[in-house]
Enzyme design. Sequence first.
Site, mmCIF file in Angstrom:
data_model
loop_
_atom_site.group_PDB
_atom_site.id
_atom_site.type_symbol
_atom_site.label_atom_id
_atom_site.label_comp_id
_atom_site.label_asym_id
_atom_site.label_seq_id
_atom_site.Cartn_x
_atom_site.Cartn_y
_atom_site.Cartn_z
ATOM 1 N N HIS A 150 51.119 -31.332 -44.276
ATOM 2 C CA HIS A 150 50.563 -31.811 -45.547
ATOM 3 C C HIS A 150 49.505 -32.838 -45.149
ATOM 4 C CE1 HIS A 150 53.678 -29.660 -47.581
ATOM 5 N NE2 HIS A 150 54.652 -30.407 -47.084
ATOM 6 N N LYS A 303 62.033 -21.644 -58.889
ATOM 7 C CA LYS A 303 61.786 -20.542 -59.836
ATOM 8 C C LYS A 303 60.689 -19.589 -59.346
ATOM 9 C CE LYS A 303 63.246 -22.139 -64.354
ATOM 10 N NZ LYS A 303 62.764 -22.469 -65.720
HETATM 11 P P1 A3P Z 1 58.758 -23.975 -58.232
HETATM 12 O O1 A3P Z 1 59.401 -25.301 -58.104
HETATM 13 O O2 A3P Z 1 57.697 -23.951 -59.295
HETATM 14 O O3 A3P Z 1 59.720 -22.860 -58.409
HETATM 15 P P2 A3P Z 1 56.488 -25.705 -51.289
HETATM 16 O O4 A3P Z 1 56.951 -24.595 -50.462
HETATM 17 O O5 A3P Z 1 55.043 -26.063 -51.066
HETATM 18 O O6 A3P Z 1 57.409 -26.860 -51.254
HETATM 19 O O7 A3P Z 1 56.486 -25.156 -52.796
HETATM 20 C C1 A3P Z 1 57.681 -24.864 -53.461
HETATM 21 C C2 A3P Z 1 57.354 -23.984 -54.648
HETATM 22 O O8 A3P Z 1 57.099 -22.650 -54.179
HETATM 23 C C3 A3P Z 1 58.542 -23.894 -55.593
HETATM 24 O O9 A3P Z 1 57.978 -23.662 -56.886
HETATM 25 C C4 A3P Z 1 59.251 -22.666 -55.048
HETATM 26 O O10 A3P Z 1 60.144 -22.089 -55.952
HETATM 27 C C5 A3P Z 1 58.066 -21.763 -54.746
HETATM 28 N N1 A3P Z 1 58.377 -20.718 -53.751
HETATM 29 C C6 A3P Z 1 59.137 -20.833 -52.647
HETATM 30 N N2 A3P Z 1 59.183 -19.665 -52.003
HETATM 31 C C7 A3P Z 1 58.428 -18.793 -52.703
HETATM 32 C C8 A3P Z 1 58.118 -17.411 -52.540
HETATM 33 N N3 A3P Z 1 58.578 -16.717 -51.529
HETATM 34 N N4 A3P Z 1 57.310 -16.834 -53.457
HETATM 35 C C9 A3P Z 1 56.821 -17.542 -54.498
HETATM 36 N N5 A3P Z 1 57.105 -18.853 -54.729
HETATM 37 C C10 A3P Z 1 57.897 -19.474 -53.828
#
Ligand code: A3P
Length: 331
Positions: A150, A303
């Site tokens: 990040h 989600k």
């Molecule tokens: P939500 O909280 O809106 O569901 P990061 O990986 O940058 O921490 O982001 C997390 C977000 O990506 C979360 O969103 C998570 O549910 C979603 N996420 C994780 N895996 C995913 C996947 N394989 N496909 C789509 N979204 C995904």
Amino acid sequence: MAGILALEKCFGSKNEQEKEEDSKMYKRYREIVSSLPSNDYWGDTMRLYKGFWQMGYLVPGIMAFEDNFKARETDIILTTLPKAGTTWTKALTFAILTRDVNHPSSPTHPLLFFNPHSCVQNLEYLYMGRENTMPDLDMLNESPRLFAGHIPYSLLPASVLKSGTKIINISRNRKSTFVSFWKFGNLINPDKLLDLEKSVDIFASGISFCGPEWNFQAEFTNAASTNSNLLLLSYEEMLEKPVENVKKLAEFMGCGFTDDEEKQGIVDEIVKLCSFDNLKNQQVNKNGSSYNSKIDNKHFFRKGEVRDWANYLTPEMIKKLETAGKINESE
Ligand code: A3P
């Protein structure tokens, strides 16, 4: 091809004198960090470092990365705002790069047993070191080396920009990123719950992990017009057109799919392997943890939808989030 990074050798190669130098370096960084502007964030301390708010404990790692990382032309760095789709893109890039050795439909594919954060490591975490010893990432023979983080564009070391290292950034609708982080922050800090309204105000004032969010994203958008080694993707477009975006990722990483692979359905298999439902339902992501056991993997899969923010935000909150960072023209 990249693999699960053989990190142990990166931490085990230093002699006593080098360890002592590392220790002094981290001490110096910690002294600088303690003098930076600070703010409370879910009970942790955020520090304002070079214009961006970072978790205070991560700043020495960012400094060590800036000062010591020796980029290679073949490196690939995925850098995103937390909650913009990091976990998903780690899985996709890892699956794409290692497909020769890990067939996406194999029942022993690493992504079925390891969380994507274990397969692709964050640079600022690696550079936090272990017991004040910095890793020597030159020990990694993989090519390409695939990393994540990040990290704002302006904090990427000069060697990354000079060497032609490939950089990938994923953007996401600000309201979605905000709600996703608010839910995540409360899930991982059940004893320090943050109220939604207060959270909106903090975020809109610019204070968020790697915030101001608008400056983090603007740096990547602006850089993309001059840096052909930077690929910008959007979470929403990836959800809408996963096959197209997986092909784009592969092409950019220098390992586009052959006609034969496409005919065999490899692209679809990678999309399926890395899909929200498939990853969420693996045992490691239901019961395992990451980042020194501090985060339960299940919290990375909530989600995975585009407009979930509409279930939480009031019109007033939406206005605050949408106008944050915009300069009032009458001023
Ligand atoms: P939500 O909280 O809106 O569901 P990061 O990986 O940058 O921490 O982001 C997390 C977000 O990506 C979360 O969103 C998570 O549910 C979603 N996420 C994780 N895996 C995913 C996947 N394989 N496909 C789509 N979204 C995904």
